[in-house]
Design a protein around this motif. Structure first.
Motif, PDB file in Angstrom:
ATOM      1  N   LEU A  48     -19.845   9.395 -27.089  1.00  0.00           N
ATOM      2  CA  LEU A  48     -19.511  10.019 -28.369  1.00  0.00           C
ATOM      3  C   LEU A  48     -18.448   9.260 -29.163  1.00  0.00           C
ATOM      4  CD1 LEU A  48     -19.595  13.888 -27.764  1.00  0.00           C
ATOM      5  CD2 LEU A  48     -21.095  12.538 -29.222  1.00  0.00           C
ATOM      6  N   PRO A  49     -17.366   8.754 -28.519  1.00  0.00           N
ATOM      7  CA  PRO A  49     -16.397   7.989 -29.314  1.00  0.00           C
ATOM      8  C   PRO A  49     -16.997   6.732 -29.951  1.00  0.00           C
ATOM      9  CG  PRO A  49     -15.429   8.631 -27.215  1.00  0.00           C
ATOM     10  CD  PRO A  49     -16.883   8.961 -27.134  1.00  0.00           C
ATOM     11  N   ILE A  50     -17.988   6.138 -29.313  1.00  0.00           N
ATOM     12  CA  ILE A  50     -18.640   4.956 -29.893  1.00  0.00           C
ATOM     13  C   ILE A  50     -19.433   5.380 -31.121  1.00  0.00           C
ATOM     14  CG2 ILE A  50     -20.131   2.978 -29.427  1.00  0.00           C
ATOM     15  CD1 ILE A  50     -19.682   3.565 -26.399  1.00  0.00           C
ATOM     16  N   TYR A  51     -20.173   6.473 -30.994  1.00  0.00           N
ATOM     17  CA  TYR A  51     -20.858   7.041 -32.164  1.00  0.00           C
ATOM     18  C   TYR A  51     -19.844   7.317 -33.282  1.00  0.00           C
ATOM     19  CZ  TYR A  51     -25.491   8.105 -30.109  1.00  0.00           C
ATOM     20  OH  TYR A  51     -26.755   8.037 -29.576  1.00  0.00           O
ATOM     21  N   ASN A  52     -18.724   7.951 -32.915  1.00  0.00           N
ATOM     22  CA  ASN A  52     -17.721   8.305 -33.915  1.00  0.00           C
ATOM     23  C   ASN A  52     -17.209   7.072 -34.654  1.00  0.00           C
ATOM     24  OD1 ASN A  52     -16.533  10.838 -31.690  1.00  0.00           O
ATOM     25  ND2 ASN A  52     -17.519  11.203 -33.651  1.00  0.00           N
ATOM     26  N   PHE A  53     -17.009   5.979 -33.913  1.00  0.00           N
ATOM     27  CA  PHE A  53     -16.506   4.753 -34.525  1.00  0.00           C
ATOM     28  C   PHE A  53     -17.524   4.193 -35.519  1.00  0.00           C
ATOM     29  CE2 PHE A  53     -14.880   0.189 -33.821  1.00  0.00           C
ATOM     30  CZ  PHE A  53     -13.941   0.340 -34.831  1.00  0.00           C
ATOM     31  N   ILE A  54     -18.785   4.192 -35.124  1.00  0.00           N
ATOM     32  CA  ILE A  54     -19.849   3.709 -36.017  1.00  0.00           C
ATOM     33  C   ILE A  54     -19.938   4.597 -37.257  1.00  0.00           C
ATOM     34  CG2 ILE A  54     -22.357   3.434 -36.244  1.00  0.00           C
ATOM     35  CD1 ILE A  54     -22.364   2.689 -33.219  1.00  0.00           C
ATOM     36  N   PHE A  55     -19.935   5.922 -37.047  1.00  0.00           N
ATOM     37  CA  PHE A  55     -20.007   6.841 -38.182  1.00  0.00           C
ATOM     38  C   PHE A  55     -18.766   6.723 -39.062  1.00  0.00           C
ATOM     39  CE2 PHE A  55     -22.757   9.963 -35.503  1.00  0.00           C
ATOM     40  CZ  PHE A  55     -23.847   9.117 -35.661  1.00  0.00           C
ATOM     41  N   ALA A  56     -17.603   6.459 -38.437  1.00  0.00           N
ATOM     42  CA  ALA A  56     -16.360   6.333 -39.198  1.00  0.00           C
ATOM     43  C   ALA A  56     -16.411   5.150 -40.159  1.00  0.00           C
ATOM     44  CB  ALA A  56     -15.176   6.185 -38.245  1.00  0.00           C
ATOM     45  N   ILE A  57     -16.950   4.036 -39.692  1.00  0.00           N
ATOM     46  CA  ILE A  57     -17.070   2.859 -40.568  1.00  0.00           C
ATOM     47  C   ILE A  57     -18.041   3.155 -41.712  1.00  0.00           C
ATOM     48  CG2 ILE A  57     -17.829   0.453 -40.693  1.00  0.00           C
ATOM     49  CD1 ILE A  57     -16.852   0.133 -37.806  1.00  0.00           C
ATOM     50  N   GLY A  58     -19.175   3.775 -41.377  1.00  0.00           N
ATOM     51  CA  GLY A  58     -20.128   4.144 -42.415  1.00  0.00           C
ATOM     52  C   GLY A  58     -19.528   5.117 -43.423  1.00  0.00           C
ATOM     53  N   SER A  59     -18.760   6.089 -42.923  1.00  0.00           N
ATOM     54  CA  SER A  59     -18.112   7.064 -43.795  1.00  0.00           C
ATOM     55  C   SER A  59     -17.077   6.398 -44.687  1.00  0.00           C
ATOM     56  CB  SER A  59     -17.451   8.158 -42.947  1.00  0.00           C
ATOM     57  OG  SER A  59     -16.755   9.070 -43.758  1.00  0.00           O
ATOM     58  N   MET A  60     -16.280   5.509 -44.114  1.00  0.00           N
ATOM     59  CA  MET A  60     -15.245   4.809 -44.881  1.00  0.00           C
ATOM     60  C   MET A  60     -15.864   4.029 -46.041  1.00  0.00           C
ATOM     61  SD  MET A  60     -12.601   1.806 -43.671  1.00  0.00           S
ATOM     62  CE  MET A  60     -13.945   0.660 -43.298  1.00  0.00           C
ATOM     63  N   ILE A  61     -16.900   3.259 -45.734  1.00  0.00           N
ATOM     64  CA  ILE A  61     -17.528   2.430 -46.764  1.00  0.00           C
ATOM     65  C   ILE A  61     -18.283   3.298 -47.763  1.00  0.00           C
ATOM     66  CG2 ILE A  61     -19.219   0.616 -47.190  1.00  0.00           C
ATOM     67  CD1 ILE A  61     -18.579  -0.468 -44.390  1.00  0.00           C
ATOM     68  N   GLY A  62     -19.106   4.225 -47.255  1.00  0.00           N
ATOM     69  CA  GLY A  62     -19.948   5.027 -48.129  1.00  0.00           C
ATOM     70  C   GLY A  62     -19.154   5.955 -49.035  1.00  0.00           C
ATOM     71  N   LEU A  63     -18.253   6.754 -48.453  1.00  0.00           N
ATOM     72  CA  LEU A  63     -17.485   7.703 -49.257  1.00  0.00           C
ATOM     73  C   LEU A  63     -16.491   6.987 -50.162  1.00  0.00           C
ATOM     74  CD1 LEU A  63     -16.794  10.547 -46.665  1.00  0.00           C
ATOM     75  CD2 LEU A  63     -18.468  10.522 -48.510  1.00  0.00           C
ATOM     76  N   GLY A  64     -15.869   5.916 -49.649  1.00  0.00           N
ATOM     77  CA  GLY A  64     -14.915   5.166 -50.465  1.00  0.00           C
ATOM     78  C   GLY A  64     -15.585   4.550 -51.678  1.00  0.00           C
ATOM     79  N   ALA A  65     -16.711   3.864 -51.463  1.00  0.00           N
ATOM     80  CA  ALA A  65     -17.421   3.206 -52.566  1.00  0.00           C
ATOM     81  C   ALA A  65     -18.021   4.230 -53.527  1.00  0.00           C
ATOM     82  CB  ALA A  65     -18.512   2.297 -52.009  1.00  0.00           C
ATOM     83  N   ALA A  66     -18.599   5.306 -52.996  1.00  0.00           N
ATOM     84  CA  ALA A  66     -19.221   6.322 -53.860  1.00  0.00           C
ATOM     85  C   ALA A  66     -18.175   7.067 -54.683  1.00  0.00           C
ATOM     86  CB  ALA A  66     -20.027   7.308 -53.006  1.00  0.00           C
ATOM     87  N   THR A  67     -16.979   7.259 -54.123  1.00  0.00           N
ATOM     88  CA  THR A  67     -15.900   7.904 -54.876  1.00  0.00           C
ATOM     89  C   THR A  67     -15.467   7.042 -56.051  1.00  0.00           C
ATOM     90  OG1 THR A  67     -15.106   9.088 -52.915  1.00  0.00           O
ATOM     91  CG2 THR A  67     -13.560   8.842 -54.727  1.00  0.00           C
ATOM     92  N   ARG A  68     -15.286   5.735 -55.793  1.00  0.00           N
ATOM     93  CA  ARG A  68     -14.926   4.820 -56.888  1.00  0.00           C
ATOM     94  C   ARG A  68     -16.034   4.793 -57.941  1.00  0.00           C
ATOM     95  NH1 ARG A  68     -10.587   4.137 -58.546  1.00  0.00           N
ATOM     96  NH2 ARG A  68     -11.275   2.261 -59.643  1.00  0.00           N
ATOM     97  N   TYR A  69     -17.281   4.809 -57.494  1.00  0.00           N
ATOM     98  CA  TYR A  69     -18.429   4.820 -58.399  1.00  0.00           C
ATOM     99  C   TYR A  69     -18.386   6.047 -59.313  1.00  0.00           C
ATOM    100  CZ  TYR A  69     -23.368   5.582 -59.678  1.00  0.00           C
ATOM    101  OH  TYR A  69     -24.529   5.834 -60.358  1.00  0.00           O
ATOM    102  N   ALA A  70     -18.123   7.226 -58.725  1.00  0.00           N
ATOM    103  CA  ALA A  70     -18.091   8.468 -59.503  1.00  0.00           C
ATOM    104  C   ALA A  70     -16.939   8.474 -60.506  1.00  0.00           C
ATOM    105  CB  ALA A  70     -17.982   9.675 -58.565  1.00  0.00           C
ATOM    106  N   ILE A  71     -15.760   8.008 -60.068  1.00  0.00           N
ATOM    107  CA  ILE A  71     -14.592   7.981 -60.963  1.00  0.00           C
ATOM    108  C   ILE A  71     -14.834   7.041 -62.139  1.00  0.00           C
ATOM    109  CG2 ILE A  71     -12.172   7.264 -61.143  1.00  0.00           C
ATOM    110  CD1 ILE A  71     -11.786   8.294 -58.266  1.00  0.00           C
ATOM    111  N   LEU A  72     -15.335   5.829 -61.858  1.00  0.00           N
ATOM    112  CA  LEU A  72     -15.559   4.847 -62.918  1.00  0.00           C
ATOM    113  C   LEU A  72     -16.628   5.310 -63.904  1.00  0.00           C
ATOM    114  CD1 LEU A  72     -15.346   1.577 -60.788  1.00  0.00           C
ATOM    115  CD2 LEU A  72     -13.771   2.260 -62.604  1.00  0.00           C
ATOM    116  N   ARG A  73     -17.674   5.938 -63.400  1.00  0.00           N
ATOM    117  CA  ARG A  73     -18.712   6.454 -64.308  1.00  0.00           C
ATOM    118  C   ARG A  73     -18.147   7.554 -65.202  1.00  0.00           C
ATOM    119  NH1 ARG A  73     -23.844   8.664 -62.684  1.00  0.00           N
ATOM    120  NH2 ARG A  73     -24.394   8.181 -64.820  1.00  0.00           N
ATOM    121  N   ALA A  74     -17.304   8.430 -64.630  1.00  0.00           N
ATOM    122  CA  ALA A  74     -16.697   9.489 -65.438  1.00  0.00           C
ATOM    123  C   ALA A  74     -15.782   8.911 -66.514  1.00  0.00           C
ATOM    124  CB  ALA A  74     -15.903  10.451 -64.547  1.00  0.00           C
TER     125      ALA A  74
END
Length: 431
Positions: A48-74
């Motif tokens: 499970l911690p290995i899964y968590n690490f993989i999901f954490a990287i995906g979450s960091m990149i996905g949510l971080g980039a999508a948040t910047r995308y939403a702010i800039l579009r607004a």
């Protein structure tokens, strides 16, 4: 549609999507417990911690980039916003390479590092190898889903996530039992599910209302930004908690204690998914309010999110307290009395922490969405690393196994006090 209605629409759909993801992990655990007993549950908890690490990287990149995308579009910065999606996909593929290499060459070494003995390692090598090889798809699934949700299609993101989860549950059984693939079959079903989800989400890119564009460019670390750090630490907190608890419990009572924690940890994944659903569902709306300088709207969403988290925590704990033994029994295929005893107390103590964890997760998401990455990171690091490690080491030394279980609510309470201070301090500064 007013802000409150939008909030409940986005949040409910995101909760259902993330619940689907966590429920397929429960299905994994159930089928694995039937096929390999307590050793199988122990193996899954070490992974499970290995899964968590993989999901954490995906979450960091996905949510971080999508948040910047939403702010800039607004803010009307369409051209700048379009750079974030392709950069996120490129960076995820690059960061997945080490995981793929470990899966090819040394999955057994990784399992030994996570605390597995010779029997667990031998049992787990095929399982670990398969899911590590599919790391790029796990990470990109987070990115595609986050951008589709931020581009005004939360329903499609939910359907995609639920479809991938349903595929996993069904094919877990088919691969493991009728086809006789055992644990390798469980890993294969889990590995293919994000491909299903990505394929369904990709329909959005062919619609007229799609605003997400793929831009040819070199990967840029700068474009990842800091906004995804709290998402990374939030996902990693489960991995850190699981790793620390595994080693403490191995010392206290051996593999059976880790198997008991495997039961607690799997239900904890469901609980965490619920609160992540509130935070991630509100994020596009909070980012839009921030981009339009609507501070009152952003604060209203924080209050809605916090109250929703508190109500959900009360409902969740009522279910856990009222059905503890029945829930534990689902994964106790060998009817181990020691495992049942450990897990019973673990469930009732550990889940008190979600009264505070829900607020912490929602608040960290709010801080990220309003361009306050440093404060979001401080909150997330406190709950995900510092507080839980200190509390678990101290409380296990004082109270043994009950101290391990109680460390989670103690660390979340400390983090909630810190988070409240950061929110109030910022409010005073902006008045």
């Amino acid at each position: 549609m007013n802000l409150t209605k939008q909030f409940f629409k986005y949040v409910s759909q995101n909760i259902f999507g993330l619940l689907g993801t966590s429920c397929y992990i429960l299905a994994d655990t159930y089928f694995i417990s039937q096929a390999a007993g307590t050793d199988g549950v122990t193996l899954l908890n070490l992974c499970l911690p290995i899964y968590n690490f993989i999901f954490a990287i995906g979450s960091m990149i996905g949510l971080g980039a999508a948040t910047r995308y939403a702010i800039l579009r607004a803010q009307g910065e369409e051209r700048a916003a379009q750079r974030y999606f392709s950069n996120a996909v490129f960076c995820a593929c690059l960061l997945a390479v080490p995981f793929v290499l470990v899966g090819i060459f040394c999955p057994g070494t990784l399992l030994r590092l996570m605390g597995g003995d010779a029997g667990i390692v031998a049992l787990g090598i095929p399982y670990a190898r398969i899911f590590l090889l599919f790391t790029p798809f796990f990470m990109c699934n987070y990115i595609v889903s986050a951008f589709v949700r931020n581009d005004g299609a939360p329903s499609l993101a939910m359907v995609a996530t639920l479809s991938g989860s349903l595929f996993n549950v069904v094919f877990d059984y088919i691969f493991m039992f009728p086809m006789g693939l055992g644990l390798a079959g469980a890993a294969l079903a889990t590995a293919v599910s994000p491909i299903i989800s990505i394929s369904i989400c990709s329909r959005h890119f062919f619609k007229k209302e799609n605003s997400v564009q793929f831009v040819r460019q070199r990967p840029s670390v700068k474009l990842l930004g800091q906004l995804g750090i709290s998402g990374f630490v939030g996902e990693m907190s489960s991995g850190v908690t699981t790793t620390v608890f595994n080693f403490l419990l191995l010392g206290l009572a051996g593999n059976v204690a880790v198997a008991a924690y495997g039961v607690v940890a799997n239900f904890a994944l469901v609980a965490t998914a619920i609160f992540n659903g509130v935070a991630q569902g509100a994020q596009p709306l909070v980012s839009e309010c921030y981009g339009k300088s609507d501070k009152a709207g952003a604060r209203k969403l924080l209050i809605l999110g916090s109250c929703t988290a508190l109500v959900l925590a009360a409902v969740l704990y009522g279910i856990i307290f009222g059905a503890t033994d029945a829930l534990v029994g689902i994964f106790n295929s060998e009817s181990s009395a020691r495992m049942a005893q450990f897990a019973h107390m673990g469930m009732r103590l550990y889940f008190v922490g979600y009264f505070f964890a829900g607020f912490n997760i929602v608040a960290a998401g709010y801080l990220s969405a309003t361009n306050r990455p440093l404060e979001a990171s401080v909150t997330s690091i406190c709950r995900g690393v510092a507080a839980i490690v200190v509390c678990s080491l101290v409380m296990s030394a004082l109270f043994g196994m009950n101290g391990v279980w109680a460390a989670f609510p103690a660390s979340e309470l400390l983090t909630a006090l810190l988070t409240l201070f950061l929110l109030l301090r910022k409010k005073k500064q902006t008045v």
